[in-house]
Design an enzyme around this catalytic site. Structure first.
Site, short mmCIF file in Angstrom:
data_model
loop_
_atom_site.label_atom_id
_atom_site.label_comp_id
_atom_site.label_asym_id
_atom_site.label_seq_id
_atom_site.Cartn_x
_atom_site.Cartn_y
_atom_site.Cartn_z
N GLY A 1 -0.43 24.70 -39.71
CA GLY A 1 -0.66 25.84 -40.72
C GLY A 1 0.48 26.44 -41.46
O GLY A 1 1.82 25.80 -41.83
N SER A 2 0.28 27.70 -41.96
CA SER A 2 1.58 28.10 -42.80
C SER A 2 2.88 28.56 -42.44
O SER A 2 3.51 28.40 -43.22
CB SER A 2 0.67 29.45 -43.50
N ILE A 3 2.85 28.40 -41.10
CA ILE A 3 4.34 28.61 -40.85
C ILE A 3 5.10 27.25 -41.14
O ILE A 3 6.27 27.31 -41.06
CB ILE A 3 4.58 28.81 -39.39
N PHE A 4 4.58 26.07 -41.76
CA PHE A 4 5.27 25.06 -42.24
C PHE A 4 5.82 25.21 -43.74
O PHE A 4 6.77 24.54 -43.98
CB PHE A 4 4.33 23.89 -42.01
N LYS A 5 5.22 26.26 -44.20
CA LYS A 5 5.49 26.49 -45.63
C LYS A 5 7.00 26.67 -45.81
O LYS A 5 7.57 25.94 -46.97
CB LYS A 5 4.45 27.65 -46.40
#
Length: 677
Positions: A413-417
């Site tokens: 999810g968004s912690i990959f951004k």
């Protein structure tokens, strides 16, 4: 001429008499058969080859029991017998033929080698002459006389213990309570007492009856029924009040953290018969325990102890006559690991019935301070002896307490951004101040995407630059950035981060994946991967390791568990210069704003006295974009920025109706408040 012919006939007769014709009824054939049976422990067939006088001195039953008892007592794992036939086998004055032989046997006291001599005698059996074995106790050991006994004294080595960074034990040698019945003090017909015992122990009363009814049971014998923890004081007190119950201390492996570190430590159990077949040559016996999972299995060779033994002969008066073999016990080597048991326990306790995984790491050194998977099982149950009901309940539990989540891979999810942002900056596909023209809550590249759109949760008034895209966790911004980077570069950079390759870590972890084939085949897949969805699956420890690059000038630190093998350098780098120092500083500063800015998705973790940099993430688990029944996993990862000592990632499953990633943020904050003062 006639005399020469007669001598020839006599010589042929002698050869046939001694060595036989077609290998039948000869001393060599008989002894070879005996050796074959001996090496297979086929004692019944061995007895069938004994001389009739030898059979008068010992019955078949006693012969078989003698060999079984002695060989079992010395833990015989392998025996080989090598005959040393002379050039010619001749009868002595008593009509016997002697055959020297060598014996080598593997035992609990080591390898025993000795020489001996077998004597064979020809006798008439079933209308034909055959050679039989003249047997006595010396055939077992040359110094064993009639009426003497073989005894074994065992000394037990201690299995190496597992200690955490703060000196607390994760696995230690201790004692459990062995519950037993003194057979003669409980009437086998007393169903009320047996039912009472069974109810307290949660076992079958029929099982108690079966154990008390065994043929070997004597009235004064202690019959073990079950094992329970010594901490189980309520049940111990209740059982101790029942006449006939006896409770003994029994040495056992103890796991003080119980389910809090179950998947990390794993557990030990008695070595199985199948394992023993492969491990006999490594010194294992049927009485040994062996690591079945986790660190107990990974470091089995280090932790394993070796029991010692002395095999000796007692004479007829019960005095020690001669030592046949002796081996000293050897303790296993302790394992010191980097886990902080206080952090491990605190993280696990936060779940309180929730499912998920957590990682805590020292970001400058790579020391793994905690690895949590929830829910879990109690490894002590495997040591005590798990009932089939307990095992079935664990297997059928919908929360999957036997699933090791820190070992697995999940959509980040968004912690990959921040990783997508770093790749974009590295390849000059974006400037931090560049503003993207993004409007509305959904977007698609063009009509070729059909009904597929990238969506975001909010519109915000501030410009759509990198900082604000991270603060507001804007899916559309990072989808567009991934398309700007391009498939080939995006895949190449992810591989440069180690995604798709085995992470160098003592504990076996599932390898992260860019996609099923580690390729990106469509623009939609590329766009979704940019914000941590698509087919991207990453192990939580590896994801945490990648985040160490933001506080280590663009270098990914190698994680480790074994304190005794810690790197000689305080910064053992796994992947060098994945990002520049400037990029790392930019991302870290932006992640600080994710927490400190009131509009940031991680603002609930803000503390004036303990500044954090972090990123939230909500990974959608659904079959299609239109699927409204799917679940969500919530993430938050954070590091303290004033003097980075602690990096924590927490992931909770099924947070869809709990506030998404906002359910996780306060929990990570609590860990920093407790352990980063």
């Amino acid at each position: 001429m006639k005399k020469k012919f007669i001598l020839t006939i006599l010589l042929i007769s002698f050869i046939l008499f001694t060595f036989g014709c077609n290998n039948k009824n000869t001393a060599k054939t008989s002894f070879d058969k005996y050796i074959t049976f001996w090496e297979k422990s086929d004692f019944k067939s061995m007895y069938s080859l004994l001389n009739s006088d030898s059979k008068k001195s010992i019955s078949e039953k006693d012969f078989i029991e003698k060999y079984k008892n002695i060989y079992s007592g010395i833990d015989l794992s392998k025996i080989s017998i090598t005959p040393e036939y002379p050039k010619s086998l001749k009868k002595d004055s008593n009509g016997n033929i002697s055959v020297p032989f060598k014996v080598s046997m593997n035992t609990s006291a080591g390898t025993i080698n000795f020489k001996n001599t077998a004597y064979l005698k020809e006798e008439q059996i079933d209308k034909s002459k055959t050679f039989t074995i003249l047997w006595n106790n010396k055939m077992i050991f040359p110094d064993l006389e009639d009426g003497e006994k073989i005894r074994v004294d065992k000394t037990f080595g201690k299995r190496g213990e597992i200690r955490g960074k703060n000196g607390s034990y994760l696995a230690k040698n201790g004692f459990i309570a062995e519950i037993g019945i003194v057979a003669g003090k409980i009437n086998n017909d007393d169903s009320d007492t047996k039912n009472k015992i069974a109810q307290i122990l949660n076992i079958s009363a029929d099982n108690i009856t079966k154990k008390l009814s065994a043929s070997y049971v004597k009235p004064d014998m202690f019959i073990p029924i079950d094992n329970i923890s010594k901490d189980d004081t309520n049940r111990i007190t209740a059982l101790s009040k029942i006449p006939g119950i006896m409770i003994k201390d029994k040495a056992a492996r103890i796991y003080p953290l119980k389910d809090k570190a179950a998947f990390l430590t794993g557990y030990v159990q008695p070595v199985s018969s199948e394992e023993l077949k492969d491990l006999k040559d490594q010194g294992y016996t049927q009485d040994d325990i062996i690591g079945k999972s986790g660190l107990e299995k990974i470091y089995e060779n280090q932790l394993k102890s070796e029991d010692g033994a002395e095999i000796y002969i007692l004479d007829k008066n019960g005095n020690r006559k001669k030592t046949i073999a002796k081996k000293e016990a050897k303790n296993g080597t302790d394992l010191n690991i980097t886990i902080n048991t206080d952090i491990q326990s605190a993280l696990y306790d936060q779940y309180s019935g929730d499912s998920g995984t957590s990682v805590a790491m020292e970001p400058k050194t790579g020391e793994v301070l905690a690895l949590v998977s929830s829910p879990a099982y109690d490894p002590n149950d495997f040591v005590l002896g798990m009932s089939s009901d307990k095992w079935n309940s664990l297997n059928k539990d919908p929360k999957k307490p036997l699933l090791n989540r820190f070992e697995g891979i999940f959509a980040p999810g968004s912690i990959f951004k921040p990783i997508t942002a770093s790749i974009g900056l590295k390849n000059n596909k974006i400037d931090p101040n560049t503003i993207k023209n993004i409007n509305g809550l959904k977007w698609q590249k063009d009509s070729s995407w059909g009904g597929y759109f990238v969506t975001r949760t909010e519109e915000y008034s501030s410009p759509s630059n990198l900082l604000n895209a991270l603060i507001h966790s804007d899916n559309i911004y990072f989808a567009q950035l991934a398309l700007d980077i391009g498939k080939n570069t995006f895949v190449s950079e992810m591989k440069n981060l180690g995604i798709g390759e085995k992470i160098p870590f003592e504990y076996g972890l599932t390898t992260s994946k860019i996609s099923k084939d580690n390729k990106i085949n469509t623009d939609i897949q590329l766009a979704d991967s940019g914000y941590g969805q698509g087919e991207l699956l990453i192990n939580s420890l590896q994801l945490t390791s990648i985040y160490t690059s933001f506080v280590n000038n663009g270098n990914i630190i190698k994680p480790y568990l074994n304190e005794d093998k810690k790197p000689s350098s305080p910064n053992d780098i796994w992947k060098s210069n994945v990002f520049s120092e400037d990029i790392s500083t930019t991302i870290l500063n932006d992640l600080s704003q994710v927490v400190s800015n009131p509009e940031g998705t991680g603002h609930d973790a803000y503390m004036t006295n303990l500044p954090l940099a972090g990123k939230t993430g909500t990974a959608e688990i659904k079959s299609s974009q239109k699927d409204t029944t799917g679940s969500e996993n919530g993430y938050f990862i954070a590091v303290n920025t004033n003097n980075p000592k602690l990096l924590v990632l927490e992931m909770y499953e099924n947070v869809k109706n709990k506030g998404g990633s906002h359910y996780v943020v306060p929990k990570v904050k609590e860990i920093f408040q407790k352990f980063c003062k």
